[in-house]
Design an enzyme around this catalytic site. Structure first.
Site, PDB file in Angstrom:
ATOM      1  N   GLU A  12       0.865  -1.182  -0.025  1.00 21.91           N
ATOM      2  CA  GLU A  12       0.042  -0.092  -0.078  1.00 21.91           C
ATOM      3  C   GLU A  12       1.055   1.181  -0.144  1.00 21.91           C
ATOM      4  O   GLU A  12       1.803   1.366   0.857  1.00 21.91           O
ATOM      5  CB  GLU A  12      -0.897  -0.100   1.361  1.00 21.91           C
ATOM      6  CG  GLU A  12      -2.201   0.820   1.197  1.00 21.91           C
ATOM      7  CD  GLU A  12      -3.233   0.466   0.057  1.00 21.91           C
ATOM      8  OE1 GLU A  12      -3.750   1.414  -0.261  1.00 21.91           O
ATOM      9  OE2 GLU A  12      -3.163  -0.599  -0.423  1.00 21.91           O
ATOM     10  N   ASP A  20      -4.266  11.630   7.861  1.00 18.36           N
ATOM     11  CA  ASP A  20      -2.756  11.120   8.156  1.00 18.36           C
ATOM     12  C   ASP A  20      -2.531  11.836   9.778  1.00 18.36           C
ATOM     13  O   ASP A  20      -2.689  13.017   9.791  1.00 18.36           O
ATOM     14  CB  ASP A  20      -1.897  11.277   7.258  1.00 18.36           C
ATOM     15  CG  ASP A  20      -2.239  10.349   6.118  1.00 18.36           C
ATOM     16  OD1 ASP A  20      -2.870   9.513   6.146  1.00 18.36           O
ATOM     17  OD2 ASP A  20      -1.711  11.031   4.956  1.00 18.36           O
TER      18      ASP A  20
END
Length: 269
Positions: free
Chosen positions: A49, A60
């Site tokens: 990924e 994030d």
């Protein structure tokens, strides 16, 4: 897209779950980034990924934001990321490669052109983190046109309608969120997933991989015990990169050892 189907079939035969590491392409620089990918695969990663560095990553935590900043500091551009992807695919022809990214990076070349580019370099799936299922039509349609699996995030509080949509539109795998919030190994994963996993199976969704907060072998085992097809670990891996910026070989050795330990936890036989 077929690489995921092949992988999950092979893992089922071996009675193993999938272990999928996440890293940002170009962190801490293009050359070391390619060595990092090799180390992850040598450690036993079943799929990759990969993030394309973006200046405003909403979902994030600080760890992954730091990775993007290091890649930017090294002058990494989306065009360079695609060159790296082509090199990774050439060297590793069978491993599924997924991108985890933000809509602006897809809009910038144009949605169709973006997915065409993904197909050219051998990308198997794309998860656009800031596009909810109900707004995903142009993305998933372009993805399917180019044989790229559209990946959707299944949050822990998903209702029945959302689960049906994810099952209907998603391909490759389903990204099962351990919890709501930003990514990070600090907030350890701790939600019962049995219910979601059962519902996704009932609606014939792509195999669920649990992500967010996976940093230890017992969490991988727990995800698989709950019925997930495997686990994704990002922040814990990026922290290893962050800790060893001045010791590139130690970094690679530590990454390989970490992946080996989490991959070992996927073996249920």
């Amino acid at each position: 897209m077929e690489r995921y189907e092949t992988l999950f079939a092979q893992l089922k035969n071996r009675q193993e779950g999938a272990f999928v590491p996440f890293v940002t392409l170009g962190d801490p620089g293009p050359e070391q980034s390619l060595k990092i990918i090799d180390a992850l695969i040598e450690g036993g990663a079943d799929a990759l990924e990969l993030g394309i560095p973006f200046s405003d990553p909403l979902a994030d935590g600080p760890t992954i934001q730091g990775a993007a900043l290091r890649a930017f500091a090294a002058g990494v551009t989306p065009a360079q990321c695609f060159e790296m992807l082509a090199a990774i695919r050439q060297k590793h022809p069978t491993i599924p490669i997924g991108l985890l990214m933000y809509a602006n990076l897809v809009f910038s070349p144009g949605i169709d052109a973006f997915y065409a580019q993904c197909a050219r370099v051998g990308v198997d799936s794309v998860l656009v983190a800031d596009v909810p299922v109900e707004e995903s039509a142009p993305f998933r349609q372009a993805a399917m046109r180019h044989n790229i699996a559209p990946i959707f995030i299944c949050p822990p509080n998903a209702d029945d309608d959302l689960l049906r949509q994810i099952a209907s539109y998603g391909r490759g795998y389903t990204y099962l969120l351990s919890r709501a919030g930003v990514t990070g190994a600090e907030n350890r994963a701790a939600l019962p997933l049995h219910h979601l996993v059962e519902k996704l199976a009932e609606y014939h969704a792509a195999p669920p991989l649990q992500g967010f907060g996976i940093s230890a072998p017992e969490q991988v085992s727990a995800a698989i015990d709950a019925g997930a097809a495997g686990a994704i670990s990002g922040s814990a891996i990026v922290k290893i990169i962050e800790r060893h910026l001045d010791e590139p070989q130690t970094m690679l050795d530590e990454l390989k050892a970490f992946v080996q330990s989490l991959k070992a936890a996927t073996k249920t036989a």
